[in-house]
Design a protein around this motif. Structure first.
Motif, PDB file in Angstrom:
ATOM      1  N   UNK A  90       0.786  -1.224   0.000  1.00 30.90           N
ATOM      2  CA  UNK A  90       0.000   0.000   0.000  1.00 30.90           C
ATOM      3  C   UNK A  90       0.819   1.276   0.000  1.00 30.90           C
ATOM      4  N   UNK A  91       0.562   2.152   0.965  1.00 32.44           N
ATOM      5  CA  UNK A  91       1.209   3.465   1.004  1.00 32.44           C
ATOM      6  C   UNK A  91       2.690   3.397   1.335  1.00 32.44           C
ATOM      7  N   UNK A  92       3.199   2.219   1.595  1.00 27.67           N
ATOM      8  CA  UNK A  92       4.637   2.065   1.805  1.00 27.67           C
ATOM      9  C   UNK A  92       5.400   2.073   0.480  1.00 27.67           C
ATOM     10  N   UNK A  93       4.664   1.975  -0.628  1.00 25.05           N
ATOM     11  CA  UNK A  93       5.275   1.919  -1.950  1.00 25.05           C
ATOM     12  C   UNK A  93       4.717   3.035  -2.832  1.00 25.05           C
ATOM     13  N   UNK A 162       7.565   7.525   8.222  1.00 25.46           N
ATOM     14  CA  UNK A 162       8.001   8.669   7.416  1.00 25.46           C
ATOM     15  C   UNK A 162       7.852   8.385   5.918  1.00 25.46           C
ATOM     16  N   UNK A 163       8.073   7.153   5.516  1.00 25.01           N
ATOM     17  CA  UNK A 163       7.901   6.786   4.112  1.00 25.01           C
ATOM     18  C   UNK A 163       6.427   6.852   3.729  1.00 25.01           C
ATOM     19  N   UNK A 242      16.804  13.114  10.503  1.00 27.65           N
ATOM     20  CA  UNK A 242      17.936  12.884   9.624  1.00 27.65           C
ATOM     21  C   UNK A 242      17.588  12.098   8.381  1.00 27.65           C
ATOM     22  N   UNK A 243      18.384  11.103   8.062  1.00 26.21           N
ATOM     23  CA  UNK A 243      18.219  10.355   6.812  1.00 26.21           C
ATOM     24  C   UNK A 243      16.978   9.482   6.791  1.00 26.21           C
ATOM     25  N   UNK A 244      16.337   9.297   7.933  1.00 21.29           N
ATOM     26  CA  UNK A 244      15.086   8.526   7.949  1.00 21.29           C
ATOM     27  C   UNK A 244      13.929   9.316   7.333  1.00 21.29           C
TER      28      UNK A 244
END
Length: 464
Positions: A90-93, A162-163, A242-244
């Protein structure tokens, strides 16, 4: 105060159909392979459209318009088709962006001639946090050590929220861009809904508490509003996360910034904020801890915010603070460029353990609604906040996420055993008088007070 009173309408799987030419096998006993949804073609417009679903919503919208009710249609209220969750999480991609665009395109084409207020995503903050940080909501993802109740099937509570939030913003902005370009002729408005809270310093004389309250505002509201207004995340979030924290390309930043005609703001409670060490990195860390804030309903003097909101002997009671809606509206006007605002949710829950008579005699709900409406009127008058409408949550008792049928939010009582059996509660009658009074004779009537003393409330409740 002239506010638009409409009806929030949620579209559920309008683009869904079943492959009728295939035999469907269902397990009768454990283990159930519920992830095997390839026999269903729901989720993508390219796989076919359920005409019966479209017909249902056409009839519903037509019925609302016949009653002079303005529909506000929500495209996504956490009801992602399971097949898309199975295919690519789903919204992770980022694949979700195109599928959401196709779905929205279908809805605009079908209903846009009648619907002039569109909500893209309800409560942008909720799915990333409750769905991917702590796993209490769908799809139920979180880190293994966060999963104390063994309900998450996978996940990373420090990174995935965050993704998901990033992809939500891009999906939202893509749909807004589609509407503004392809469906501009429909002359409607479109925007997202934010869940809001206000945050007060745990100790108003302590600079660290004051900083914690502002930091919480940035992680709670700024996480979405900074991209929606500036095309980038708040500086404090980029510094801590940060990078996350994903980055927007220049093209994406331009797409997201300004991608709304109005904001829907949901408000229920306020909390006190005090500093708390952020445990990242750790196995029990979640994105919700990155603000480095502890939230409570009592302050350094042990004082609670206000009246009881929810009694919870396990997790602790929560309390409500009517003036919080004043501060939230003023904050959004001042910090985010005086947007057009609709208060899309505001309400009070009561336990379903109450019998019918007790549930109908819901004078506490009247107190909640009238106190918040009073502060809403006050902030419109004193600060000039551009609030155009207010929705009490909810029209009738409903199935509440996470709590199911254990609480009631409705202005109308619904018998769970017979859904046609309904009664307008005292709050519903009050709200009806409030609406009629403000529309017909606002100069002479003031319903922004319950006019019920605690003694009369107790007597009315006892008589009921």
């Amino acid at each position: 105060m002239k506010l638009l009173h409409g009806l929030a309408l949620v579209f559920l799987l309008a683009a869904a159909s079943c492959k009728a030419d295939e035999e469907i096998t269902c397990e009768e006993n454990n283990p159930f392979t519920c992830s095997n949804t390839d026999i269903l073609s729901k989720g993508k417009v390219s796989r076919g459209v359920n005409q019966g679903g479209l017909d249902y919503y056409h009839k519903l919208i037509d019925a609302l318009l016949e009653k002079n009710i303005t529909p506000f249609v929500t495209l996504f209220h956490w009801d992602l088709p399971q097949t898309l969750q199975d295919e690519y999480e789903g919204f992770l991609d980022r694949q979700i962006i195109q599928d959401f665009k196709d779905y929205a395109d279908l809805c605009f084409k079908e209903f846009g001639g009648k619907v002039k207020h569109w909500i893209t995503i309800n409560q942008l903050y909720t799915v990333p946090t409750r769905g991917y940080a702590i796993g209490t909501d769908a799809p139920g993802r979180c880190s293994p050590m966060v999963d104390t109740k063994h309900r998450c099937y996978g996940g990373n509570s420090s990174t995935e929220p965050y993704i998901v939030a990033h992809n939500q913003l891009l999906a939202h902005a893509t749909v807004v861009d589609l509407y503004r370009n392809k469906y501009k002729f429909q002359k409607g408005k479109i925007g997202p809904v934010m869940i809001t809270r206000w945050f007060l310093p745990f100790d108003e004389s302590d600079p660290a508490s004051i900083e914690a309250a502002e930091r919480m505002n940035q992680f709670f509201h700024g996480w979405y509003m900074e991209p929606l207004t500036k095309g980038r995340y708040p500086d404090i979030m980029r510094q801590i996360v940060g990078s996350r924290l994903p980055n927007f390309t220049e093209e994406e930043a331009e797409l997201v910034a300004g991608s709304y005609d109005f904001l829907g703001l949901n408000y229920y409670v306020t909390q006190y904020a005090q500093p708390k060490p952020n445990p990242y990195p750790s196995e029990t860390h979640t994105a919700m801890m990155d603000a480095g804030v502890k939230l409570t309903y009592d302050n350094s003097r042990g004082e609670f915010l206000g009246p009881l909101f929810v009694e919870d002997k396990v997790s602790g009671n929560s309390y409500y603070y009517p003036k919080g809606i004043y501060y939230v509206m003023d904050y959004f006007k001042t910090k985010y460029g005086d947007p057009l605002i609709y208060v899309t949710e505001n309400g009070f829950s009561t336990p379903s353990s109450e019998n019918r008579e007790q549930a109908i005699a819901d004078y506490k709900r009247i107190d909640y609604l009238c106190s918040h409406l009073c502060f809403l009127r006050k902030v419109i008058k004193e600060k000039g906040v551009n609030v155009r409408g207010y929705f009490a949550w909810a029209l009738g008792d409903n199935y509440e996420f996470c709590k199911g049928f254990t609480v009631r939010f409705g202005l109308s009582y619904v018998n769970w055993e017979d859904l046609d059996d309904r009664n307008l509660k005292e709050s519903g009658k009050w709200y009806q008088r409030f609406i009629n009074g403000t529309v017909k004779n606002s100069a002479k009537q003031d319903f922004l007070r319950s006019s019920l003393s605690s003694q009369s409330q107790k007597k009315r409740l006892a008589d009921a």
